[in-house]
Design a protein around this motif. Sequence first.
Motif: not given
Length: 320
Positions: A36-58
């Motif tokens: 439901k997070l548009e920016g995160i979902a869009g990043w994870l749908r990119q092409g390439g070998l792997a796409n990673i997202v993690s929380a910063t703790g902020s």
Amino acid sequence: MVAAETLVWISDLSATKAPEAVKKLAAAAAENPLGKLEGIAGWLRQGGLANIVSATGSGPRSTHAEAQEALWNAGTLSSDDTGLHLSATMMTGDGERKAVDGLRPINPALLGYAGDHPRIALAFGVAPGFDWTSLQKLASLTGDFSTMAMFSTALPYLKAIDGTVMAAAQPFDPSQTGPFDIATWHYVLLAHMPQDKVDELLGTVRSMCFSAGISPEDAGEGILRIRQFGGEVYIGMVDGCLGVSNRPFSPAGQNSLAPGFVNKAAAATALLPSLAAYGPGLPSWGLELKGSYAGDEARVDVTTPGAGGPVLLNLLSILI
């Protein structure tokens, strides 16, 4: 390790506590999925070998609104004929990119001090008041009292830095392929800071030398030369910076760093000419890493000089 439906969860919790923790995480994810997070979902749908997202703790992110405003680390790994590439940034949940606070462009005038062809080099620019907390936390993670004490001693000088920090090293003999050795490599460190802080540090160095029975020499232009164990260390004010080196300071290098360092807030390069020098059974080809940070994006490029063929396969061949 816990298997739940189509997912496998890896946890450091005990076998009795892990299943319940996974249930709570799955329930929270169902209420507020990353999709439901548009920016995160869009990043994870990119092409390439792997796409990673993690929380910063902020900040909290238990609700959709909080997750949208919170900062996330995002990275993508790709590969082509030129090498293996990692790009990374910080963004909010809705995709707005954020730059690291407190950085400023590297001063290119300092790059000439690195020597003609440094094997290892690092540079970054910081503004006054840069937050060094993350390094302090890293030092505390070691659990080593001497490391934490050393960092605490250095912290006032780190906080005094108000410009570019540059460090570089290269072997005396260019044909040397082994790891860094302070006895057989040239090195230089420059850190821009006020004259009074440099004078304070030089006073501390003089006192330490006299306490150890060493007499520092005046090498001219405010530079101290310390002779010890058959070598020399030069320390003093150089081009507005605290300078430390095991050879006289000279800005006459060919500035081979310029293409990858100019107009960057941070950059680094490291070349291992032959991996065979680092252990039995390793290949004769080399490994080169080049990284930089500019704007709101970090980039790391990995190549394998002398190997030929796809870089990813070359790296995987070491593990097989």
